[in-house]
Design an enzyme around this catalytic site. Sequence first.
Site, PDB file in Angstrom:
ATOM      1  N   THR A  13      -8.556  44.733  46.408  1.00 53.13           N
ATOM      2  CA  THR A  13      -9.780  45.408  46.878  1.00 53.13           C
ATOM      3  C   THR A  13     -10.907  45.385  45.857  1.00 53.13           C
ATOM      4  O   THR A  13     -12.077  45.218  46.213  1.00 53.13           O
ATOM      5  CB  THR A  13      -9.445  46.880  47.237  1.00 53.13           C
ATOM      6  OG1 THR A  13      -8.551  46.862  48.337  1.00 53.13           O
ATOM      7  CG2 THR A  13     -10.665  47.675  47.611  1.00 53.13           C
ATOM      8  N   SER A  59      -2.970  41.762  47.704  1.00 49.40           N
ATOM      9  CA  SER A  59      -1.671  41.814  47.014  1.00 49.40           C
ATOM     10  C   SER A  59      -0.488  41.899  47.968  1.00 49.40           C
ATOM     11  O   SER A  59       0.655  41.717  47.550  1.00 49.40           O
ATOM     12  CB  SER A  59      -1.636  42.955  45.997  1.00 49.40           C
ATOM     13  OG  SER A  59      -1.473  44.191  46.632  1.00 49.40           O
ATOM     14  N   SER A  60      -0.743  42.144  49.251  1.00 46.76           N
ATOM     15  CA  SER A  60       0.361  42.094  50.219  1.00 46.76           C
ATOM     16  C   SER A  60       0.929  40.678  50.270  1.00 46.76           C
ATOM     17  O   SER A  60       2.055  40.475  50.726  1.00 46.76           O
ATOM     18  CB  SER A  60      -0.115  42.462  51.615  1.00 46.76           C
ATOM     19  OG  SER A  60      -1.039  43.492  51.567  1.00 46.76           O
ATOM     20  N   THR A  90      -3.845  47.107  45.140  1.00 47.77           N
ATOM     21  CA  THR A  90      -2.992  48.281  44.883  1.00 47.77           C
ATOM     22  C   THR A  90      -1.672  48.229  45.650  1.00 47.77           C
ATOM     23  O   THR A  90      -0.693  48.825  45.219  1.00 47.77           O
ATOM     24  CB  THR A  90      -3.726  49.588  45.277  1.00 47.77           C
ATOM     25  OG1 THR A  90      -4.108  49.509  46.644  1.00 47.77           O
ATOM     26  CG2 THR A  90      -4.942  49.806  44.408  1.00 47.77           C
ATOM     27  N   CYS A 273      13.749  60.049  47.830  1.00 45.44           N
ATOM     28  CA  CYS A 273      12.890  61.065  47.190  1.00 45.44           C
ATOM     29  C   CYS A 273      12.258  60.429  45.961  1.00 45.44           C
ATOM     30  O   CYS A 273      12.976  59.938  45.087  1.00 45.44           O
ATOM     31  CB  CYS A 273      13.701  62.255  46.698  1.00 45.44           C
ATOM     32  SG  CYS A 273      14.627  63.069  47.976  1.00 45.44           S
TER      33      CYS A 273
HETATM   34  N1  ASP Z   1      -4.695  45.365  50.521  1.00 39.83           N
HETATM   35  C1  ASP Z   1      -5.264  45.556  49.198  1.00 39.83           C
HETATM   36  C2  ASP Z   1      -4.384  44.846  48.214  1.00 39.83           C
HETATM   37  O1  ASP Z   1      -3.362  45.338  47.850  1.00 39.83           O
HETATM   38  C3  ASP Z   1      -5.375  46.986  48.890  1.00 39.83           C
HETATM   39  C4  ASP Z   1      -5.984  47.290  47.543  1.00 39.83           C
HETATM   40  O2  ASP Z   1      -6.230  46.458  46.716  1.00 39.83           O
HETATM   41  O3  ASP Z   1      -6.240  48.484  47.303  1.00 39.83           O
HETATM   42  O4  ASP Z   1      -4.708  43.781  47.785  1.00 39.83           O
END
Ligand code: ASP
Length: 337
Positions: A13, A59-60, A90, A273
């Site tokens: 992002t 990053s997915s 993220t 958890c």
């Molecule tokens: N879909 C984005 C990624 O992980 C989300 C992010 O960067 O916050 O590349």
Amino acid sequence: MKKKVLIIYTGGTIGMTRTENGYAPQSGQFRLAMKAIPDLYAAQMPQWDMVEMQPLLDSSNMTLHEWNKIAQLIADRYDAYDGFVVLHGTDTMAYTASALSFMLEGLDKPVILTGSQIPMCEIRSDGRDNLITSLLIAGGDKVHEVCLYFGGKLLRGNRATKYSADGLIAFISPNYPHLAEAGITIKYNEAALRQRQQGGLHLQLLENVPIGVLKVFPGIQFELFESIMTEKLRGIVIETFGAGNIPGDGDALLPIIRKAFRNGTVLTVCSQCPQGAVSLGTYETSNALKKAGAVSGLDMTTEAAVAKLYYLFSRGFDKESVKAQMEQDLRGEMTLS
Ligand code: ASP
């Protein structure tokens, strides 16, 4: 002499721009965005260079191929830089941070992963502080490990987990203290930081070993997973309830675990958890897991357990050795009581 930091921009992002299909990274855009941040060129900042990985990824879409590319880049430039900042999406940042912590054996320099929840091209982007503070940390001399910096907190990379899809404090470190807090000044938690490493860096690349994660739930029909668990996978992380408990007294699962272990599959038990540790044997429902040959992941995150399995199998250890090392603390990823 000014410290030198290499920024490795992988996508995510932080550098995305709007497209007709939603936010996506575009080559060259992030470099332009950086030019508009005068703080990056301030006298107090370390000297920095940036390399942009190709292709830039959400990053997915990260795989072991990209983990290997990032780790190789760090190893190749290790002597030329004092620290590294990896800009990353993220969604899988905690996996990449965990993987790098194992792959970069003997790491003695800071490797800081960061990104943002709001792209730099938007107002209120959290990317600006995340980048600037990460650069300052990577250009300092306190950190000798792989960390994740986000929302004012520096976390050990292999202790971090993404916990918010939209909050600006997107990561937590549920079982290990923060390594630093960035308020008016950056305050390091000296006692929690890893000690300096001697002996130089050695890179262990990862192989695409078949690994799986199985989350148990009430009513789970373990039989449906038997062939994957016993024939196809070499490592499995089972996310159990609470302190390592599985449904049905293990009646259905135990024979599968025994068979899996005979066939060379290492099963690691983690908890659903985020906070606390697996304690096999505390309850009847978990005792059986232990007897059948499962390994306790203690308080490891699933991300760290997955990365550790890849790492140990890639080093070529046999199942007994992988099993033994899964229960040892290799990079500060677990708490041995
Ligand atoms: N879909 C984005 C990624 O992980 C989300 C992010 O960067 O916050 O590349």
